[in-house]
Design an enzyme around this catalytic site. Sequence first.
Site, PDB file in Angstrom:
ATOM      1  N   TYR A 183      14.359 -29.402 -36.479  1.00 18.09           N
ATOM      2  CA  TYR A 183      13.861 -28.026 -36.510  1.00 18.09           C
ATOM      3  C   TYR A 183      14.477 -27.180 -35.409  1.00 18.09           C
ATOM      4  CZ  TYR A 183      10.146 -29.195 -39.851  1.00 18.09           C
ATOM      5  OH  TYR A 183       9.448 -29.563 -40.971  1.00 18.09           O
ATOM      6  N   LYS A 234     -13.744 -44.561 -21.135  1.00 14.77           N
ATOM      7  CA  LYS A 234     -14.014 -43.379 -21.952  1.00 14.77           C
ATOM      8  C   LYS A 234     -12.793 -43.069 -22.824  1.00 14.77           C
ATOM      9  CE  LYS A 234     -12.396 -40.262 -18.306  1.00 14.77           C
ATOM     10  NZ  LYS A 234     -12.717 -39.113 -17.431  1.00 14.77           N
TER      11      LYS A 234
END
Length: 367
Positions: free
Chosen positions: A259, A35
Amino acid sequence: MARNLIAQVDLSAIRHNYQLARAQAPQARAVAIIKADAYGHGAIQVARSLESEADAFGVAAIEEALELRDAGITRPVLLLEGFFETEELPLIQQHKLWTALHSIEQLEKLEAYLERHPDSRGLHVWLKIDSGMHRLGIEPALAAGALQRLQALPAVEKLVVMSHFACADEPQRPHTERQLQQIDKAVAGHSVDLSLCNSAGVMHWPQAHQQWLRPGIMLYGASPFTEPQTVASRLRPGMTLTTEIIAVRDVQAGESVGYGASWVAEKPTRIGTLAVGYADGYSRHAPSGTPVWLNGRRTALAGRVSMDMSTIDLSLHPEAKPGDQVELWGANVTVNEVADWCGTIPYTLLSGLTRRVKRRYTDDQPF
């Protein structure tokens, strides 16, 4: 050519891991769980490489199953969440899919459909019992009645009882033993095949192996356990995620990188910028210090992961230059280790890779 961010998928390693799962219970069969695009590895490619030996494949829903059928995969495919709408049942029959059944409402829909189509045959139903996960499944007290109703349907050719362990990856907890007791009570008096084991169950709980296994994360070389484990030590990584240095610069002591200025150089430091960021699926939660592999030894992130780029400390790599390859996870830095640094699990890292990451496949025995 273009951005050199690559997930190298080793199909022979995935086959090795499937065989290792089977070896834990030689008398059992195994559904290879593919999956979520085989946990980011490519469901079609993985299915093709396993088709000659996998007993069946497991996917979340019918859309994933139909992609496999469209690609020519003929092995049985189990819908782990079953059908969502009655309209899916003709497709399940047409494509010879196996379906889970996890609620009385689904059972009622199946009975109503078969009443309208009395000539239906060949259904494989996996009745899911909620033995303690409390996510999907019929209550154990209702299991006997549901089994009787399913066994009374001529269209149901094969019936398997399944359940799912909540804490099999934490062997010290009593939850799995309690779930096994619930399952024993639920199926008492019924001769039916059982499927209980996810990867952690396959690797640690031999008393739960039964007739069908459902290995998932272990197929891709990652361990469901946070501690060292005997079977896990024999897994081979299914994926090596690499990128390259795209820039090198020097920063002085006291200067920050990235950042938020969260990383500050304590001394003059060389910084390498990598072509990978959270828009590729490399976690923004990876902190400074998260290891990577460069030119035969480790170094680490320095500064926050941004959308398209990350930065690493090159203090111990005076030779590093743009174009050098960096392993983000693979054989030298495991995806389990990176997940631990990120405060998450390897499932999220592998399945979270985006389409910007190129997949390339190797196989020592091409299918």
